[in-house]
Design an enzyme around this catalytic site. Structure first.
Site, PDB file in Angstrom:
ATOM      1  N   ARG A 296      -1.619  -5.936  -8.590  1.00 28.64           N
ATOM      2  CA  ARG A 296      -0.456  -6.776  -8.289  1.00 28.64           C
ATOM      3  C   ARG A 296      -0.199  -7.819  -9.359  1.00 28.64           C
ATOM      4  O   ARG A 296       0.898  -7.999  -9.831  1.00 28.64           O
ATOM      5  CB  ARG A 296      -0.646  -7.493  -6.955  1.00 28.64           C
ATOM      6  CG  ARG A 296      -0.450  -6.592  -5.780  1.00 28.64           C
ATOM      7  CD  ARG A 296      -1.069  -7.163  -4.555  1.00 28.64           C
ATOM      8  NE  ARG A 296      -2.516  -7.067  -4.664  1.00 28.64           N
ATOM      9  CZ  ARG A 296      -3.339  -7.258  -3.644  1.00 28.64           C
ATOM     10  NH1 ARG A 296      -2.868  -7.578  -2.475  1.00 28.64           N
ATOM     11  NH2 ARG A 296      -4.638  -7.134  -3.814  1.00 28.64           N
TER      12      ARG A 296
ATOM     13  N   SER B   7      -2.743  -7.979   2.888  1.00 27.35           N
ATOM     14  CA  SER B   7      -2.955  -7.884   4.333  1.00 27.35           C
ATOM     15  C   SER B   7      -3.286  -9.251   4.937  1.00 27.35           C
ATOM     16  O   SER B   7      -2.900  -9.543   6.072  1.00 27.35           O
ATOM     17  CB  SER B   7      -4.088  -6.901   4.635  1.00 27.35           C
ATOM     18  OG  SER B   7      -3.764  -5.635   4.130  1.00 27.35           O
TER      19      SER B   7
ATOM     20  N   LYS C 136     -15.902  -7.460   5.482  1.00 26.65           N
ATOM     21  CA  LYS C 136     -14.670  -8.257   5.433  1.00 26.65           C
ATOM     22  C   LYS C 136     -14.221  -8.718   6.811  1.00 26.65           C
ATOM     23  O   LYS C 136     -13.152  -9.304   6.953  1.00 26.65           O
ATOM     24  CB  LYS C 136     -13.557  -7.439   4.780  1.00 26.65           C
ATOM     25  CG  LYS C 136     -13.715  -7.331   3.278  1.00 26.65           C
ATOM     26  CD  LYS C 136     -12.415  -6.887   2.630  1.00 26.65           C
ATOM     27  CE  LYS C 136     -12.482  -7.053   1.121  1.00 26.65           C
ATOM     28  NZ  LYS C 136     -11.197  -6.717   0.482  1.00 26.65           N
TER      29      LYS C 136
ATOM     30  N   HIS D  80       0.847  -1.205   0.000  1.00 29.57           N
ATOM     31  CA  HIS D  80       0.000   0.000   0.000  1.00 29.57           C
ATOM     32  C   HIS D  80       0.884   1.257   0.000  1.00 29.57           C
ATOM     33  O   HIS D  80       0.601   2.222  -0.711  1.00 29.57           O
ATOM     34  CB  HIS D  80      -0.887   0.051   1.252  1.00 29.57           C
ATOM     35  CG  HIS D  80      -1.916  -1.036   1.345  1.00 29.57           C
ATOM     36  ND1 HIS D  80      -2.035  -1.865   2.434  1.00 29.57           N
ATOM     37  CD2 HIS D  80      -2.888  -1.427   0.484  1.00 29.57           C
ATOM     38  CE1 HIS D  80      -3.045  -2.703   2.244  1.00 29.57           C
ATOM     39  NE2 HIS D  80      -3.577  -2.465   1.068  1.00 29.57           N
TER      40      HIS D  80
END
Ligand code: ADP
Length: 165
Positions: A90, A128, A41, A17
């Site tokens: 990514r 994460s 989430k 990030h």
């Protein structure tokens, strides 16, 4: 003023990030890192903890602002007078979801563009979830996350361990 919104869960913020934020600040006059309060989430960290980690990790960047939002992203971005939504790409695995989101957002508002930035290759495998998984075994994740996030992960998992004793 050209404002870009970088939305995400940031549970917690990682060096991937940070890489995207560092690239964004060169493109926009102001970058708003917008932490979503959406609980779908089931984040490990509370909204306040996630904001605090982002704030601590971006303190040196004068044109970064940190905020939270629970509105539809497009409405939030327009409300902030942003011209762009910033997303990190990514690998091809990100592509399908990001492509769909960008097209839906474009349909919702033609005034906003989605800008995709690629991080340094060394962060392309990082997210994460994997960081939390590794940290939950008390392994060292300091090479994956900024100092503030590392500290919070250590606190969180040592507290969980103590609770289970
Ligand atoms: P979300 O819940 O939107 O997936 P994240 O906090 O996981 O929120 O990610 C926010 C944005 O940052 C997304 O665009 C994601 O693709 C990007 N991102 C996450 N990790 C990385 C990384 N290692 N390198 C580049 N971009 C990343």
């Amino acid at each position: 003023m050209r404002i870009g919104i970088y939305p995400g869960t940031f549970d917690p913020i990682t060096n991937g990030h940070i890489d995207i934020i560092n690239r964004s600040v060169l493109l926009f006059d102001k970058v708003i890192v917008a932490v979503t309060t959406n609980p779908s989430k089931s984040p490990l960290f509370s909204i306040d903890e996630r904001i605090e980690m982002v704030l601590s990790s971006t303190r040196s960047l004068s044109n970064v602002e940190v905020d939270s939002f629970d509105d539809l992203l497009v409405n939030y971005a327009l409300h902030k007078n942003a011209i762009a939504i910033i997303r990190g790409l990514r690998a091809t695995s990100d592509f399908e979801f990001e492509f769909q989101m960008a097209l839906v957002n474009r349909k919702l508002s033609n005034e906003l563009v989605t800008v995709f930035l690629m991080p340094n290759e060394k962060y392309t495998y990082l997210n994460s979830t994997i960081v939390k998984e590794v940290a939950s075994f008390n392994a060292d994740v300091s090479c994956f996350v900024p100092e503030a996030a590392n500290k919070k992960l250590l606190e969180k998992f040592s507290a969980k361990k103590t609770k289970h004793l």
